[in-house]
Scaffold this motif. Structure first.
Motif, PDB file in Angstrom:
ATOM      1  N   ILE A   3       0.760  -1.287   0.050  1.00  0.00           N
ATOM      2  CA  ILE A   3      -0.042   0.012   0.204  1.00  0.00           C
ATOM      3  C   ILE A   3       0.833   1.147  -0.113  1.00  0.00           C
ATOM      4  CG2 ILE A   3      -1.692   1.380   1.243  1.00  0.00           C
ATOM      5  CD1 ILE A   3      -2.791  -1.237   2.360  1.00  0.00           C
ATOM      6  N   LEU A   4       0.500   2.430  -1.060  1.00  0.00           N
ATOM      7  CA  LEU A   4       1.319   3.407  -0.868  1.00  0.00           C
ATOM      8  C   LEU A   4       0.178   4.509  -0.690  1.00  0.00           C
ATOM      9  CD1 LEU A   4       3.045   1.446  -2.723  1.00  0.00           C
ATOM     10  CD2 LEU A   4       3.808   3.467  -3.913  1.00  0.00           C
ATOM     11  N   LEU A  48       6.071   0.295 -10.807  1.00  0.00           N
ATOM     12  CA  LEU A  48       6.024  -0.442  -9.567  1.00  0.00           C
ATOM     13  C   LEU A  48       5.787  -2.039  -9.941  1.00  0.00           C
ATOM     14  CD1 LEU A  48       4.002   1.724  -7.471  1.00  0.00           C
ATOM     15  CD2 LEU A  48       6.277   1.514  -7.147  1.00  0.00           C
ATOM     16  N   SER A  49       6.556  -2.922  -9.444  1.00  0.00           N
ATOM     17  CA  SER A  49       6.601  -4.232  -9.734  1.00  0.00           C
ATOM     18  C   SER A  49       6.570  -4.978  -8.211  1.00  0.00           C
ATOM     19  CB  SER A  49       7.738  -5.062 -10.475  1.00  0.00           C
ATOM     20  OG  SER A  49       7.823  -4.294 -11.893  1.00  0.00           O
ATOM     21  N   GLY A  70      14.228  10.512  -0.172  1.00  0.00           N
ATOM     22  CA  GLY A  70      15.037  11.634  -0.390  1.00  0.00           C
ATOM     23  C   GLY A  70      16.195  11.521  -1.584  1.00  0.00           C
ATOM     24  N   LYS A  71      16.276  10.305  -1.898  1.00  0.00           N
ATOM     25  CA  LYS A  71      17.576   9.909  -2.725  1.00  0.00           C
ATOM     26  C   LYS A  71      17.049   9.741  -4.222  1.00  0.00           C
ATOM     27  CE  LYS A  71      21.389   7.008  -3.725  1.00  0.00           C
ATOM     28  NZ  LYS A  71      22.156   5.963  -3.086  1.00  0.00           N
ATOM     29  N   ARG A  72      17.592  10.299  -5.210  1.00  0.00           N
ATOM     30  CA  ARG A  72      16.796   9.966  -6.458  1.00  0.00           C
ATOM     31  C   ARG A  72      17.605   8.822  -6.862  1.00  0.00           C
ATOM     32  NH1 ARG A  72      16.728  14.471 -11.414  1.00  0.00           N
ATOM     33  NH2 ARG A  72      15.794  12.873 -12.931  1.00  0.00           N
ATOM     34  N   VAL A  73      16.658   7.983  -7.686  1.00  0.00           N
ATOM     35  CA  VAL A  73      16.920   6.513  -7.932  1.00  0.00           C
ATOM     36  C   VAL A  73      16.482   6.219  -9.382  1.00  0.00           C
ATOM     37  CG1 VAL A  73      16.901   5.618  -5.738  1.00  0.00           C
ATOM     38  CG2 VAL A  73      14.722   5.617  -7.115  1.00  0.00           C
ATOM     39  N   ARG A  83       9.752   6.197   1.674  1.00  0.00           N
ATOM     40  CA  ARG A  83       8.887   7.237   1.173  1.00  0.00           C
ATOM     41  C   ARG A  83       9.232   7.381  -0.163  1.00  0.00           C
ATOM     42  NH1 ARG A  83       5.026   9.766   4.759  1.00  0.00           N
ATOM     43  NH2 ARG A  83       6.041   9.251   6.811  1.00  0.00           N
ATOM     44  N   LEU A  84       8.308   7.069  -1.047  1.00  0.00           N
ATOM     45  CA  LEU A  84       8.495   7.308  -2.416  1.00  0.00           C
ATOM     46  C   LEU A  84       7.854   8.481  -2.842  1.00  0.00           C
ATOM     47  CD1 LEU A  84       9.046   6.018  -5.375  1.00  0.00           C
ATOM     48  CD2 LEU A  84       6.620   5.156  -5.113  1.00  0.00           C
ATOM     49  N   ALA A  85       8.739   9.386  -3.555  1.00  0.00           N
ATOM     50  CA  ALA A  85       8.389  10.751  -4.010  1.00  0.00           C
ATOM     51  C   ALA A  85       8.501  10.698  -5.445  1.00  0.00           C
ATOM     52  CB  ALA A  85       9.311  11.785  -3.440  1.00  0.00           C
ATOM     53  N   VAL A  86       7.160  11.125  -6.040  1.00  0.00           N
ATOM     54  CA  VAL A  86       6.969  11.468  -7.453  1.00  0.00           C
ATOM     55  C   VAL A  86       6.648  12.991  -7.520  1.00  0.00           C
ATOM     56  CG1 VAL A  86       6.777   8.927  -8.172  1.00  0.00           C
ATOM     57  CG2 VAL A  86       4.708  10.294  -7.565  1.00  0.00           C
ATOM     58  N   GLY A  87       7.268  13.675  -8.398  1.00  0.00           N
ATOM     59  CA  GLY A  87       6.867  15.241  -8.216  1.00  0.00           C
ATOM     60  C   GLY A  87       6.934  15.729  -6.716  1.00  0.00           C
ATOM     61  N   ARG A  88       5.920  16.471  -6.551  1.00  0.00           N
ATOM     62  CA  ARG A  88       5.719  16.963  -5.252  1.00  0.00           C
ATOM     63  C   ARG A  88       4.903  15.934  -4.232  1.00  0.00           C
ATOM     64  NH1 ARG A  88       5.140  23.143  -7.084  1.00  0.00           N
ATOM     65  NH2 ARG A  88       7.297  23.453  -7.333  1.00  0.00           N
TER      66      ARG A  88
END
Length: 98
Positions: A3-4, A48-49, A70-73, A83-88
């Protein structure tokens, strides 16, 4: 099941469920399984897989990048509590056992 979800009970709250064995995309496009209409999110931002009890994220050459804690991957394995961030938009990752 993975779940996200965004934090809080705000009207814009998002929750995405990813069952084991599925592949889903996040993006602004109606072609994305998880549509996120927000600033700095690409049409098809990331994939996502959920396989083998793990959740993997792969950036789909998004303009503004995909970030885990917080780290670009380019790609990463997500863990419960990440924590997964896409855009804001920041999504908290959690895993529920069957």
């Amino acid at each position: 099941m993975w779940i996200l979800e965004t934090d809080g009970a705000a009207p814009g709250r998002m929750t995405f469920r990813i069952p084991e064995g599925s592949v889903k995309t996040i993006g602004r496009s109606t072609g994305a399984e998880f549509m996120v209409d927000a600033a700095l999110v690409s049409r098809l931002h990331c994939q996502l897989s959920a396989t083998g009890g793990a959740l993997h994220v792969k950036d789909l050459d998004s303009t503004n990048g995909t970030f885990v804690n917080g780290k670009r991957v380019a790609s990463a394995e997500l863990q419960d509590g990440d924590r997964l961030a896409v855009g804001r938009v920041e999504l908290k990752v959690s895993h529920q056992s069957n």
